[in-house]
Design an enzyme around this catalytic site. Structure first.
Site, PDB file in Angstrom:
ATOM      1  N   TYR A  56       0.858  -1.197   0.000  1.00  0.00           N
ATOM      2  CA  TYR A  56       0.000   0.000   0.000  1.00  0.00           C
ATOM      3  C   TYR A  56       0.894   1.248   0.000  1.00  0.00           C
ATOM      4  O   TYR A  56       0.664   2.190  -0.760  1.00  0.00           O
ATOM      5  CB  TYR A  56      -0.932   0.001   1.227  1.00  0.00           C
ATOM      6  CG  TYR A  56      -1.722   1.282   1.351  1.00  0.00           C
ATOM      7  CD1 TYR A  56      -2.931   1.425   0.672  1.00  0.00           C
ATOM      8  CD2 TYR A  56      -1.240   2.356   2.094  1.00  0.00           C
ATOM      9  CE1 TYR A  56      -3.641   2.608   0.738  1.00  0.00           C
ATOM     10  CE2 TYR A  56      -1.941   3.549   2.165  1.00  0.00           C
ATOM     11  CZ  TYR A  56      -3.143   3.675   1.489  1.00  0.00           C
ATOM     12  OH  TYR A  56      -3.842   4.847   1.544  1.00  0.00           O
ATOM     13  N   ASP A  57       1.914   1.224   0.850  1.00  0.00           N
ATOM     14  CA  ASP A  57       2.807   2.388   0.958  1.00  0.00           C
ATOM     15  C   ASP A  57       3.466   2.723  -0.375  1.00  0.00           C
ATOM     16  O   ASP A  57       3.652   3.889  -0.712  1.00  0.00           O
ATOM     17  CB  ASP A  57       3.913   2.125   1.994  1.00  0.00           C
ATOM     18  CG  ASP A  57       3.361   2.210   3.403  1.00  0.00           C
ATOM     19  OD1 ASP A  57       2.230   2.716   3.560  1.00  0.00           O
ATOM     20  OD2 ASP A  57       4.050   1.741   4.326  1.00  0.00           O
ATOM     21  N   SER A 102     -30.605  12.780  22.312  1.00  0.00           N
ATOM     22  CA  SER A 102     -30.167  11.603  23.051  1.00  0.00           C
ATOM     23  C   SER A 102     -31.116  10.458  22.763  1.00  0.00           C
ATOM     24  O   SER A 102     -32.050  10.609  21.969  1.00  0.00           O
ATOM     25  CB  SER A 102     -30.234  11.920  24.531  1.00  0.00           C
ATOM     26  OG  SER A 102     -28.977  11.895  25.054  1.00  0.00           O
ATOM     27  N   GLU A 133     -29.257  -2.652  16.349  1.00  0.00           N
ATOM     28  CA  GLU A 133     -27.807  -2.602  16.109  1.00  0.00           C
ATOM     29  C   GLU A 133     -27.102  -2.259  17.421  1.00  0.00           C
ATOM     30  O   GLU A 133     -27.748  -1.810  18.370  1.00  0.00           O
ATOM     31  CB  GLU A 133     -27.490  -1.553  15.037  1.00  0.00           C
ATOM     32  CG  GLU A 133     -27.717  -0.143  15.519  1.00  0.00           C
ATOM     33  CD  GLU A 133     -28.182   0.835  14.437  1.00  0.00           C
ATOM     34  OE1 GLU A 133     -28.815   0.397  13.456  1.00  0.00           O
ATOM     35  OE2 GLU A 133     -27.932   2.029  14.612  1.00  0.00           O
ATOM     36  N   LYS A 135     -25.061  -0.410  20.378  1.00  0.00           N
ATOM     37  CA  LYS A 135     -24.901   0.970  20.843  1.00  0.00           C
ATOM     38  C   LYS A 135     -23.410   1.138  21.124  1.00  0.00           C
ATOM     39  O   LYS A 135     -22.890   0.627  22.120  1.00  0.00           O
ATOM     40  CB  LYS A 135     -25.735   1.208  22.102  1.00  0.00           C
ATOM     41  CG  LYS A 135     -25.711   2.631  22.585  1.00  0.00           C
ATOM     42  CD  LYS A 135     -26.773   2.848  23.652  1.00  0.00           C
ATOM     43  CE  LYS A 135     -26.819   4.279  24.136  1.00  0.00           C
ATOM     44  NZ  LYS A 135     -25.551   4.813  24.597  1.00  0.00           N
ATOM     45  N   ASP A 137     -19.913   2.486  22.175  1.00  0.00           N
ATOM     46  CA  ASP A 137     -19.561   3.308  23.330  1.00  0.00           C
ATOM     47  C   ASP A 137     -18.346   4.167  22.993  1.00  0.00           C
ATOM     48  O   ASP A 137     -17.220   3.843  23.342  1.00  0.00           O
ATOM     49  CB  ASP A 137     -19.270   2.384  24.521  1.00  0.00           C
ATOM     50  CG  ASP A 137     -19.323   3.132  25.829  1.00  0.00           C
ATOM     51  OD1 ASP A 137     -19.698   4.314  25.826  1.00  0.00           O
ATOM     52  OD2 ASP A 137     -18.989   2.530  26.864  1.00  0.00           O
ATOM     53  N   ARG A 156     -20.619  16.226  19.141  1.00  0.00           N
ATOM     54  CA  ARG A 156     -22.016  16.407  19.517  1.00  0.00           C
ATOM     55  C   ARG A 156     -22.231  17.739  20.247  1.00  0.00           C
ATOM     56  O   ARG A 156     -23.212  18.421  20.019  1.00  0.00           O
ATOM     57  CB  ARG A 156     -22.445  15.249  20.415  1.00  0.00           C
ATOM     58  CG  ARG A 156     -23.880  15.351  20.857  1.00  0.00           C
ATOM     59  CD  ARG A 156     -24.280  14.149  21.692  1.00  0.00           C
ATOM     60  NE  ARG A 156     -25.701  14.181  21.977  1.00  0.00           N
ATOM     61  CZ  ARG A 156     -26.256  14.884  22.951  1.00  0.00           C
ATOM     62  NH1 ARG A 156     -25.496  15.616  23.741  1.00  0.00           N
ATOM     63  NH2 ARG A 156     -27.561  14.869  23.152  1.00  0.00           N
ATOM     64  N   GLU A 194     -20.357   7.172  15.478  1.00  0.00           N
ATOM     65  CA  GLU A 194     -19.605   7.104  16.734  1.00  0.00           C
ATOM     66  C   GLU A 194     -18.139   6.839  16.412  1.00  0.00           C
ATOM     67  O   GLU A 194     -17.826   5.959  15.608  1.00  0.00           O
ATOM     68  CB  GLU A 194     -20.180   5.939  17.552  1.00  0.00           C
ATOM     69  CG  GLU A 194     -20.015   6.073  19.026  1.00  0.00           C
ATOM     70  CD  GLU A 194     -21.065   6.976  19.682  1.00  0.00           C
ATOM     71  OE1 GLU A 194     -21.948   7.529  18.979  1.00  0.00           O
ATOM     72  OE2 GLU A 194     -20.977   7.132  20.904  1.00  0.00           O
ATOM     73  N   TYR A 246     -24.113   5.421  11.717  1.00  0.00           N
ATOM     74  CA  TYR A 246     -25.333   4.641  11.931  1.00  0.00           C
ATOM     75  C   TYR A 246     -26.648   5.384  11.727  1.00  0.00           C
ATOM     76  O   TYR A 246     -27.705   4.847  12.013  1.00  0.00           O
ATOM     77  CB  TYR A 246     -25.328   4.037  13.340  1.00  0.00           C
ATOM     78  CG  TYR A 246     -24.989   5.026  14.440  1.00  0.00           C
ATOM     79  CD1 TYR A 246     -25.798   6.123  14.711  1.00  0.00           C
ATOM     80  CD2 TYR A 246     -23.837   4.856  15.203  1.00  0.00           C
ATOM     81  CE1 TYR A 246     -25.481   7.023  15.701  1.00  0.00           C
ATOM     82  CE2 TYR A 246     -23.512   5.758  16.207  1.00  0.00           C
ATOM     83  CZ  TYR A 246     -24.344   6.836  16.458  1.00  0.00           C
ATOM     84  OH  TYR A 246     -24.030   7.732  17.431  1.00  0.00           O
ATOM     85  N   LYS A 316     -34.473   0.626  16.523  1.00  0.00           N
ATOM     86  CA  LYS A 316     -35.073   1.731  15.766  1.00  0.00           C
ATOM     87  C   LYS A 316     -36.268   1.221  14.965  1.00  0.00           C
ATOM     88  O   LYS A 316     -36.186   0.129  14.367  1.00  0.00           O
ATOM     89  CB  LYS A 316     -34.039   2.339  14.810  1.00  0.00           C
ATOM     90  CG  LYS A 316     -32.874   2.979  15.554  1.00  0.00           C
ATOM     91  CD  LYS A 316     -31.735   3.377  14.642  1.00  0.00           C
ATOM     92  CE  LYS A 316     -30.579   3.950  15.465  1.00  0.00           C
ATOM     93  NZ  LYS A 316     -29.364   4.152  14.706  1.00  0.00           N
ATOM     94  N   LYS A 340     -29.935  -0.724  27.478  1.00  0.00           N
ATOM     95  CA  LYS A 340     -28.636  -0.616  28.144  1.00  0.00           C
ATOM     96  C   LYS A 340     -28.242  -1.940  28.789  1.00  0.00           C
ATOM     97  O   LYS A 340     -29.052  -2.573  29.456  1.00  0.00           O
ATOM     98  CB  LYS A 340     -28.704   0.459  29.235  1.00  0.00           C
ATOM     99  CG  LYS A 340     -28.989   1.854  28.697  1.00  0.00           C
ATOM    100  CD  LYS A 340     -27.749   2.528  28.194  1.00  0.00           C
ATOM    101  CE  LYS A 340     -26.974   3.114  29.352  1.00  0.00           C
ATOM    102  NZ  LYS A 340     -25.881   3.959  28.905  1.00  0.00           N
ATOM    103  N   CYS A 434       8.848   9.216  52.950  1.00  0.00           N
ATOM    104  CA  CYS A 434       8.518   7.865  52.486  1.00  0.00           C
ATOM    105  C   CYS A 434       7.793   7.098  53.591  1.00  0.00           C
ATOM    106  O   CYS A 434       8.286   7.039  54.726  1.00  0.00           O
ATOM    107  CB  CYS A 434       9.795   7.138  52.078  1.00  0.00           C
ATOM    108  SG  CYS A 434       9.501   5.406  51.682  1.00  0.00           S
ATOM    109  N   CYS A 437      10.547   4.076  54.592  1.00  0.00           N
ATOM    110  CA  CYS A 437      11.860   4.321  55.201  1.00  0.00           C
ATOM    111  C   CYS A 437      11.946   5.681  55.886  1.00  0.00           C
ATOM    112  O   CYS A 437      12.903   5.950  56.612  1.00  0.00           O
ATOM    113  CB  CYS A 437      12.968   4.184  54.169  1.00  0.00           C
ATOM    114  SG  CYS A 437      13.001   5.548  52.988  1.00  0.00           S
ATOM    115  N   CYS A 452      10.733   8.161  46.426  1.00  0.00           N
ATOM    116  CA  CYS A 452      11.665   7.967  47.525  1.00  0.00           C
ATOM    117  C   CYS A 452      12.982   7.641  46.829  1.00  0.00           C
ATOM    118  O   CYS A 452      13.047   6.689  46.044  1.00  0.00           O
ATOM    119  CB  CYS A 452      11.194   6.784  48.372  1.00  0.00           C
ATOM    120  SG  CYS A 452      12.477   6.190  49.468  1.00  0.00           S
ATOM    121  N   CYS A 457      15.817   1.791  50.640  1.00  0.00           N
ATOM    122  CA  CYS A 457      14.486   1.764  51.241  1.00  0.00           C
ATOM    123  C   CYS A 457      13.950   0.330  51.143  1.00  0.00           C
ATOM    124  O   CYS A 457      13.967  -0.274  50.069  1.00  0.00           O
ATOM    125  CB  CYS A 457      13.577   2.733  50.485  1.00  0.00           C
ATOM    126  SG  CYS A 457      11.851   2.541  50.885  1.00  0.00           S
TER     127      CYS A 457
END
Ligand code: IVH
Length: 694
Positions: A56-57, A102, A133, A135, A137, A156, A194, A246, A316, A340, A434, A437, A452, A457
């Site tokens: 690809y490069d 929301s 579908e 949700k 996150d 948003r 998202e 979506y 939906k 949820k 500390c 010690c 420390c 110690c």
């Protein structure tokens, strides 16, 4: 989008250009762009590339060079135009074409049935068709395409106005810079989606932060939304963000509404066919609510297996005319419902903060909370990483705190619930000395942690021994953390050389140490004397010296003590050794106590000489690269890796076109899949690997 004829002709042309780049003609520039877009789509949207990264490069560079020579031929949707120059100074506020509402939440089958009842009432139908579908996150975005070109991307924000982040979104390779909307009479379209960071990339990013003593991010959602607001687009590119699109929220048409926009599922298909990563593979259409409920439960059970985080499902109403009929409240559409999943959050009381001293003297505040079950695990102790984290979150002893544990992510205090405060909460006071010690603590200017700096110690001495025997260091398994602590407390062990002079008679008198465990312990300690130099270097726990740097150091000298004569400058000449690392190594070898430690180890029988020096170049695997994956049954992974290096081969950490051999053990997973797609990588079994050595 791509018929099999197109795919075949694209692939033929790809191979032709790769074989003879000189056959490329400037007249073919549009075709080269289309072909690059095709390969990006195979990689980023379909997760099924036809060429290697390296190939690809080569094509990308060909385009870059051609555009450099002929700037008049650059188009705004050319694959080269994702790359941004300079920094974003401010993100300007922009208004969404349609407010980003929301979703209403539901938590169980009963909630869903109630909603279905309302949907049937509002539509006047006996059954309503739903599309379900995941949700996702992450962080929601809106994209606007005008005359087939991506013209604006926004966060948003408050739902009405968001921040313009077009340059950053262009770094997300699964978001097309152009798409043939005009073919469907679409002049302008607003699409919602998202932005995510997948679990692997998130874990890798957090590991980097932790290595720098910085607080890791709580969850992939925060990582995604934070990444979208970075001012350096190149850094955004490095975060490996992904996007799912979506929802079509607005269209301006030049003619009739196309059939593809008459239902939600059809619009997702349309987006997919135009090159967008819409959730067509994850979505499912059901004639009524029953199937929806089962589908949601299935996804919840399998959520940990997905490569990205989802926190529920979205249901939906599928037909767009019915969506219009149902309308929306000021807060959410009536035609959609979020289901949820069980929360991975819990609340508890912060009782106290303990300060732990690490191997390098770093002081880590650890919150002790009333144990609380979260996602099947009881959480009682949570690292707070450093003082800044405690200050930023404004945590107090006695606070009710919100705790989150996402998937395999370590538990994290999200925030204190300030409104529940009674006034009796106490501030968290950081020690100036500390806790082990008693020496004064010190905070280097460029660091977030207090330290420390007393190398003697007790806490550090014990942690250093624990690291020394650990699996990736000297691998003395029978002498794990608990035995080290026990022997130290009983004054049977004081320091690292003491491991090689343990009084086994005294240990034999302790409860739980029969003759068999004593023999095992003796053998394991004896065997560790054969460990190669790079393991010893790693085991010493020199700051910033991980396994890779340890290998570089081991190869550089005849004897470990040769580093006494290395200046920081000379150290910096070594591969991957920068200023910070060189400074730390130099400091280690300038300290008499450390040199004395090394002499004692040598006397105890450890080999500080570089036995591999000179053996590597010209070894039978010279110039070849290897990666091991899956469960190996014929040998230990570390043994196999050492065998490769001893014979002049090199180990790689991931599958790419630079890899020559992938040695696949049992139950090999994603690495094997990826390797199979790269023609130049040879996938071999353990037996075939052994045959390489005759
Ligand atoms: S639809 C008008 N579908 O969840 C309806 N939202 O908690 C637009 N989200 O703000 C939203 N996955 O950021 C929709 N498949 C999905 C989603 C989804 C995640 C987010 C979205 C929304 C939030 C509501």
């Amino acid at each position: 989008m791509f018929t099999s004829d197109i795919i075949r002709s694209y692939q033929e042309q790809t191979l032709e250009w790769l074989r003879t780049p000189s056959s490329f003609d400037i007249q073919q520039i549009a075709q080269l762009r289309d072909i690059l877009k095709f390969h990006e789509h195979r990689y980023y949207v379909e997760d099924n590339p036809l060429i290697s990264d390296g190939e690809y490069d080569i094509l990308y560079k060909l385009l870059e060079k051609t555009e450099e020579d002929h700037p008049e031929l650059i188009t705004s949707d050319s694959p080269t135009q994702r790359v941004a120059k300079g920094l974003t100074s401010v993100f300007t506020t922009v208004q969404h074409l349609v407010p980003m509402l929301s979703l209403e939440n539901s938590y169980n089958a009963e909630d869903l049935r109630d909603w279905d009842r309302k949907a049937r009432e509002l539509t006047g139908l006996d059954t309503v068709e739903y599309c379900v579908e995941p949700k996702f996150d992450g962080a929601s975005i809106s994209l606007i395409y005008e005359n087939d070109l991506l013209v604006r991307a926004a966060t948003r924000g408050d739902g009405v106005e968001g921040e313009e982040i077009t340059t950053n979104v262009k770094q997300i390779r699964s978001v097309p810079l152009s798409a043939p909307f005009s073919k469907f009479g679409i002049q302008q379209i607003e699409i919602r989606g998202e932005v995510l960071i997948n679990k692997n990339n998130f874990a890798a990013y957090n590991a980097q932060l932790v290595a720098q003593n910085l607080a890791p991010l709580a969850n992939p959602r925060n990582a995604a939304s934070g990444s979208l607001r970075i001012k350096d687009p190149k850094e955004v590119g490095r975060r490996n963000l992904e996007a799912f699109l979506y929802h079509v929220s607005d269209v301006t048409l030049t003619g009739e509404m196309p059939a593809a926009l008459q239902s939600h599922s059809a619009s997702l298909e349309l987006l997919w066919n135009m090159g967008f990563r819409s959730p067509v593979k994850q979505m499912k259409v059901f004639p009524g609510i029953d199937g929806v409920i089962d589908y949601c439960a299935g996804f919840e059970a399998g959520r940990d297996e997905l490569p990205y985080e989802i926190d529920g499902m979205v249901i939906k109403v599928n037909r767009n005319d019915l969506q219009d009929k149902m309308g929306m409240t000021t807060h959410h559409p009536r035609w959609a419902m979020a289901y949820k999943f069980r929360a991975r959050q819990g609340t508890s009381i912060l009782r106290r903060v303990e300060f732990q001293v690490g191997r390098t003297g770093s002081i880590t505040p650890v919150a002790k909370i009333d144990p609380v079950p979260i996602g099947g695990v009881t959480v009682g102790s949570i690292s707070l990483f450093n003082e800044d984290v405690v200050r930023e979150k404004d945590l107090h002893i006695g606070d009710t705190v919100l705790v989150e544990r996402a998937g395999d992510v370590i538990p994290y205090i999200v925030k204190p619930l300030a409104e529940l405060r009674t006034g009796k909460e106490e501030p968290i006071i950081f020690p100036t000395n500390c806790p082990v010690c008693g020496d004064a603590l010190f905070k280097p200017e460029d660091e977030a942690v207090w330290r420390c700096i007393n190398l003697n110690c007790e806490a550090q001495v014990v942690e250093r021994m624990i690291h020394f025997v650990s699996k990736d260091a000297m691998d003395i398994r029978s002498l794990g953390e608990s035995n080290i602590r026990k022997f130290y407390d009983l004054k049977l062990l004081h320091d690292i050389p003491g491991i090689y002079a343990l009084d086994f008679e005294a240990i034999g008198k302790l409860e739980g140490f029969g003759p068999k465990s004593i023999t095992n312990l003796q053998e394991a300690i004896e065997k560790s004397k054969q460990q190669p130099l790079h393991r010893i270097i790693f085991a010493l726990g020199i700051r910033y010296v991980g396994e890779t740097t340890a290998k570089v150091l081991a190869r550089a000298v005849e004897h470990l003590l040769d580093f006494r004569n290395y200046s920081e400058e000379k150290l910096r000449e070594l591969e991957d050794v920068g200023t910070k690392v060189a400074g730390s190594i130099h400091q280690f070898f300038s300290n008499q106590d450390n040199l004395h430690l090394l002499e004692q180890l040598e006397k105890a029988g450890l080999n500080l000489k570089n036995t591999q020096k000179g053996q590597v170049a010209g070894g039978s695997l010279s110039g070849q690269t290897f990666l091991f994956t899956g469960t190996l049954t014929r040998f230990k992974r570390s043994e196999a890796e050492e065998l490769v290096e001893k014979n002049g081969g090199k180990l790689l950490s991931g599958v790419s076109s630079k890899l020559n051999y992938l040695v696949a053990g049992e139950e090999a997973g994603s690495k094997l899949e990826k390797a199979k797609k790269i023609p130049t990588v040879r996938v071999i079994t353990e037996d075939e690997f052994l045959q390489l050595f005759g």
